[in-house]
Design a protein around this motif. Structure first.
Motif, PDB file in Angstrom:
ATOM      1  N   ARG A 289       7.671  -2.499 -10.188  1.00  0.00           N
ATOM      2  CA  ARG A 289       6.830  -0.205 -10.132  1.00  0.00           C
ATOM      3  C   ARG A 289       5.134  -0.013 -10.685  1.00  0.00           C
ATOM      4  O   ARG A 289       4.744   0.210  -9.665  1.00  0.00           O
ATOM      5  CB  ARG A 289       7.992   0.287 -10.839  1.00  0.00           C
ATOM      6  CG  ARG A 289       9.684   0.444 -10.145  1.00  0.00           C
ATOM      7  CD  ARG A 289      10.674   1.837 -10.645  1.00  0.00           C
ATOM      8  NE  ARG A 289      10.412   1.898 -12.145  1.00  0.00           N
ATOM      9  CZ  ARG A 289      11.425   1.329 -12.740  1.00  0.00           C
ATOM     10  NH1 ARG A 289      12.396   0.283 -11.649  1.00  0.00           N
ATOM     11  NH2 ARG A 289      12.100   0.832 -13.802  1.00  0.00           N
ATOM     12  N   THR A 290       5.456  -0.703 -11.805  1.00  0.00           N
ATOM     13  CA  THR A 290       4.424  -0.575 -11.898  1.00  0.00           C
ATOM     14  C   THR A 290       3.121  -1.482 -11.105  1.00  0.00           C
ATOM     15  O   THR A 290       2.027  -1.530 -10.741  1.00  0.00           O
ATOM     16  CB  THR A 290       3.691  -0.684 -14.035  1.00  0.00           C
ATOM     17  OG1 THR A 290       4.722  -0.044 -14.303  1.00  0.00           O
ATOM     18  CG2 THR A 290       2.013  -0.577 -13.995  1.00  0.00           C
ATOM     19  N   ILE A 291       3.173  -2.666 -11.134  1.00  0.00           N
ATOM     20  CA  ILE A 291       2.267  -3.658 -10.422  1.00  0.00           C
ATOM     21  C   ILE A 291       2.360  -2.934  -9.026  1.00  0.00           C
ATOM     22  O   ILE A 291       1.308  -3.004  -8.021  1.00  0.00           O
ATOM     23  CB  ILE A 291       2.953  -4.921  -9.707  1.00  0.00           C
ATOM     24  CG1 ILE A 291       2.626  -5.691 -10.898  1.00  0.00           C
ATOM     25  CG2 ILE A 291       2.486  -5.591  -8.808  1.00  0.00           C
ATOM     26  CD1 ILE A 291       3.801  -6.844 -11.300  1.00  0.00           C
ATOM     27  N   LEU A 292       3.088  -2.493  -8.376  1.00  0.00           N
ATOM     28  CA  LEU A 292       3.049  -1.637  -7.304  1.00  0.00           C
ATOM     29  C   LEU A 292       2.557  -0.218  -7.176  1.00  0.00           C
ATOM     30  O   LEU A 292       1.387   0.414  -6.257  1.00  0.00           O
ATOM     31  CB  LEU A 292       4.942  -1.132  -6.444  1.00  0.00           C
ATOM     32  CG  LEU A 292       5.693  -2.552  -5.755  1.00  0.00           C
ATOM     33  CD1 LEU A 292       6.795  -2.021  -5.828  1.00  0.00           C
ATOM     34  CD2 LEU A 292       4.861  -3.128  -4.701  1.00  0.00           C
ATOM     35  N   GLU A 293       2.451   0.153  -8.417  1.00  0.00           N
ATOM     36  CA  GLU A 293       1.846   1.704  -8.172  1.00  0.00           C
ATOM     37  C   GLU A 293       0.489   1.629  -8.458  1.00  0.00           C
ATOM     38  O   GLU A 293      -0.394   1.965  -7.829  1.00  0.00           O
ATOM     39  CB  GLU A 293       2.260   2.281  -9.678  1.00  0.00           C
ATOM     40  CG  GLU A 293       3.811   2.928  -9.257  1.00  0.00           C
ATOM     41  CD  GLU A 293       4.735   3.668 -10.566  1.00  0.00           C
ATOM     42  OE1 GLU A 293       3.791   3.485 -11.906  1.00  0.00           O
ATOM     43  OE2 GLU A 293       5.290   4.249 -10.959  1.00  0.00           O
ATOM     44  N   ILE A 294       0.644   0.761  -8.483  1.00  0.00           N
ATOM     45  CA  ILE A 294      -1.096   0.172  -9.365  1.00  0.00           C
ATOM     46  C   ILE A 294      -2.123  -0.432  -7.731  1.00  0.00           C
ATOM     47  O   ILE A 294      -3.096   0.136  -7.236  1.00  0.00           O
ATOM     48  CB  ILE A 294      -1.583  -1.588  -9.918  1.00  0.00           C
ATOM     49  CG1 ILE A 294      -1.435  -0.667 -11.360  1.00  0.00           C
ATOM     50  CG2 ILE A 294      -2.425  -2.085 -10.137  1.00  0.00           C
ATOM     51  CD1 ILE A 294      -1.326  -1.611 -13.282  1.00  0.00           C
ATOM     52  N   ARG A 295      -1.019  -1.332  -6.804  1.00  0.00           N
ATOM     53  CA  ARG A 295      -1.687  -2.079  -5.589  1.00  0.00           C
ATOM     54  C   ARG A 295      -1.449  -0.585  -4.557  1.00  0.00           C
ATOM     55  O   ARG A 295      -2.754  -0.765  -4.212  1.00  0.00           O
ATOM     56  CB  ARG A 295      -0.590  -2.763  -5.389  1.00  0.00           C
ATOM     57  CG  ARG A 295      -0.467  -3.655  -3.830  1.00  0.00           C
ATOM     58  CD  ARG A 295      -0.151  -4.915  -3.802  1.00  0.00           C
ATOM     59  NE  ARG A 295       1.317  -4.149  -3.248  1.00  0.00           N
ATOM     60  CZ  ARG A 295       2.386  -4.847  -2.523  1.00  0.00           C
ATOM     61  NH1 ARG A 295       2.415  -5.675  -2.446  1.00  0.00           N
ATOM     62  NH2 ARG A 295       3.989  -4.077  -2.064  1.00  0.00           N
ATOM     63  N   ASP A 296      -0.619   0.071  -5.048  1.00  0.00           N
ATOM     64  CA  ASP A 296      -0.952   1.446  -4.155  1.00  0.00           C
ATOM     65  C   ASP A 296      -1.815   2.487  -4.006  1.00  0.00           C
ATOM     66  O   ASP A 296      -3.568   2.482  -3.148  1.00  0.00           O
ATOM     67  CB  ASP A 296       0.581   2.391  -3.563  1.00  0.00           C
ATOM     68  CG  ASP A 296       2.042   1.655  -3.339  1.00  0.00           C
ATOM     69  OD1 ASP A 296       1.564   0.782  -2.756  1.00  0.00           O
ATOM     70  OD2 ASP A 296       2.888   2.284  -4.071  1.00  0.00           O
ATOM     71  N   SER A 297      -2.514   2.218  -4.874  1.00  0.00           N
ATOM     72  CA  SER A 297      -3.390   3.278  -5.692  1.00  0.00           C
ATOM     73  C   SER A 297      -5.235   2.732  -5.499  1.00  0.00           C
ATOM     74  O   SER A 297      -5.298   3.013  -4.673  1.00  0.00           O
ATOM     75  CB  SER A 297      -3.579   2.932  -7.099  1.00  0.00           C
ATOM     76  OG  SER A 297      -4.816   3.897  -8.004  1.00  0.00           O
ATOM     77  N   LEU A 298      -4.359   1.388  -5.895  1.00  0.00           N
ATOM     78  CA  LEU A 298      -6.166   0.194  -5.396  1.00  0.00           C
ATOM     79  C   LEU A 298      -6.236   0.490  -2.997  1.00  0.00           C
ATOM     80  O   LEU A 298      -7.286   0.305  -3.340  1.00  0.00           O
ATOM     81  CB  LEU A 298      -6.014  -0.875  -5.491  1.00  0.00           C
ATOM     82  CG  LEU A 298      -6.570  -1.015  -6.906  1.00  0.00           C
ATOM     83  CD1 LEU A 298      -5.568  -2.982  -7.436  1.00  0.00           C
ATOM     84  CD2 LEU A 298      -7.394  -1.425  -7.382  1.00  0.00           C
ATOM     85  N   LEU A 299      -5.192   0.456  -2.896  1.00  0.00           N
ATOM     86  CA  LEU A 299      -4.670   0.555  -1.353  1.00  0.00           C
ATOM     87  C   LEU A 299      -5.587   2.253  -1.140  1.00  0.00           C
ATOM     88  O   LEU A 299      -6.214   2.361  -0.389  1.00  0.00           O
ATOM     89  CB  LEU A 299      -3.575   0.379  -1.090  1.00  0.00           C
ATOM     90  CG  LEU A 299      -3.396   0.221   0.454  1.00  0.00           C
ATOM     91  CD1 LEU A 299      -4.526  -0.318   0.982  1.00  0.00           C
ATOM     92  CD2 LEU A 299      -2.023   0.134   0.880  1.00  0.00           C
ATOM     93  N   GLU A 300      -5.016   3.135  -1.670  1.00  0.00           N
ATOM     94  CA  GLU A 300      -5.661   4.319  -1.440  1.00  0.00           C
ATOM     95  C   GLU A 300      -6.654   4.224  -1.526  1.00  0.00           C
ATOM     96  O   GLU A 300      -7.784   5.094  -0.738  1.00  0.00           O
ATOM     97  CB  GLU A 300      -4.759   5.533  -2.184  1.00  0.00           C
ATOM     98  CG  GLU A 300      -4.308   6.705  -1.990  1.00  0.00           C
ATOM     99  CD  GLU A 300      -3.780   7.861  -1.737  1.00  0.00           C
ATOM    100  OE1 GLU A 300      -4.609   8.666  -2.893  1.00  0.00           O
ATOM    101  OE2 GLU A 300      -2.702   7.502  -2.661  1.00  0.00           O
ATOM    102  N   THR A 301      -7.358   3.747  -3.138  1.00  0.00           N
ATOM    103  CA  THR A 301      -9.003   4.329  -3.221  1.00  0.00           C
ATOM    104  C   THR A 301      -9.696   3.406  -2.223  1.00  0.00           C
ATOM    105  O   THR A 301     -10.954   3.790  -1.552  1.00  0.00           O
ATOM    106  CB  THR A 301      -9.123   3.561  -4.598  1.00  0.00           C
ATOM    107  OG1 THR A 301      -8.369   4.384  -5.467  1.00  0.00           O
ATOM    108  CG2 THR A 301     -10.632   3.968  -5.079  1.00  0.00           C
ATOM    109  N   TRP A 302      -9.517   2.407  -1.696  1.00  0.00           N
ATOM    110  CA  TRP A 302     -10.175   1.532  -0.357  1.00  0.00           C
ATOM    111  C   TRP A 302     -10.318   2.108   0.586  1.00  0.00           C
ATOM    112  O   TRP A 302     -11.373   2.113   1.598  1.00  0.00           O
ATOM    113  CB  TRP A 302      -9.869  -0.034  -0.809  1.00  0.00           C
ATOM    114  CG  TRP A 302     -10.366  -0.666   0.158  1.00  0.00           C
ATOM    115  CD1 TRP A 302     -10.972  -1.480   0.120  1.00  0.00           C
ATOM    116  CD2 TRP A 302      -9.922  -1.387   1.705  1.00  0.00           C
ATOM    117  NE1 TRP A 302     -11.270  -2.353   1.386  1.00  0.00           N
ATOM    118  CE2 TRP A 302     -10.642  -1.801   2.259  1.00  0.00           C
ATOM    119  CE3 TRP A 302      -8.834  -0.483   2.417  1.00  0.00           C
ATOM    120  CZ2 TRP A 302     -10.507  -2.159   3.522  1.00  0.00           C
ATOM    121  CZ3 TRP A 302      -8.400  -0.555   3.579  1.00  0.00           C
ATOM    122  CH2 TRP A 302      -9.026  -2.264   4.326  1.00  0.00           C
TER     123      TRP A 302
END
Length: 119
Positions: free
Chosen positions: A65-78
């Motif tokens: 879940r933590t990995i997915l949250e970080i990935r989602d945050s990075l994607l949104e920022t990108w």
């Protein structure tokens, strides 16, 4: 004082980069080809929490879940930072192509194929 702040930020970013590289190396082959990362996350999600020999609790689903949250945050920022630039660049390129066509007297419609004299 600004140089000191920049040095501190630089050291912090270098440390983060080293940590990310270490994590990437730890994943090994899991991140080398498409689909493996998703399978790795699925495996983590399906693994029951357990205790190590040293007595530490490891919760693989929470890690996933933590990995997915970080990935989602990075994607949104990108997406927030890159997509507007792409739209602006695309608009500029379209404008340049149109201006070039108008200067050359090409007069081609957007759907015309080059060298199509059937009209």
């Amino acid at each position: 004082d600004d140089d000191e702040d920049e040095g501190s930020l630089s050291r912090e970013l270098a440390e983060i980069a080293c940590n990310l590289q270490w994590r990437s190396d730890a994943l090994g082959d899991h991140c080398s080809s498409q689909g493996k990362a998703d399978r790795f996350l699925a495996d983590l999600s399906e693994t029951a929490p357990f205790e190590t020999q040293a007595g530490s609790l490891v919760d693989p689903p929470a890690i996933a879940r933590t990995i997915l949250e970080i990935r989602d945050s990075l994607l949104e920022t990108w997406a927030d930072n890159v997509i507007p630039d792409v739209v602006e660049e695309h608009t500029g390129l379209c404008r340049e192509v149109l201006e070039q066509q108008l200067r050359s007297g090409d007069g081609a419609s957007p759907g015309d194929s080059p060298g199509d004299d059937s009209a």
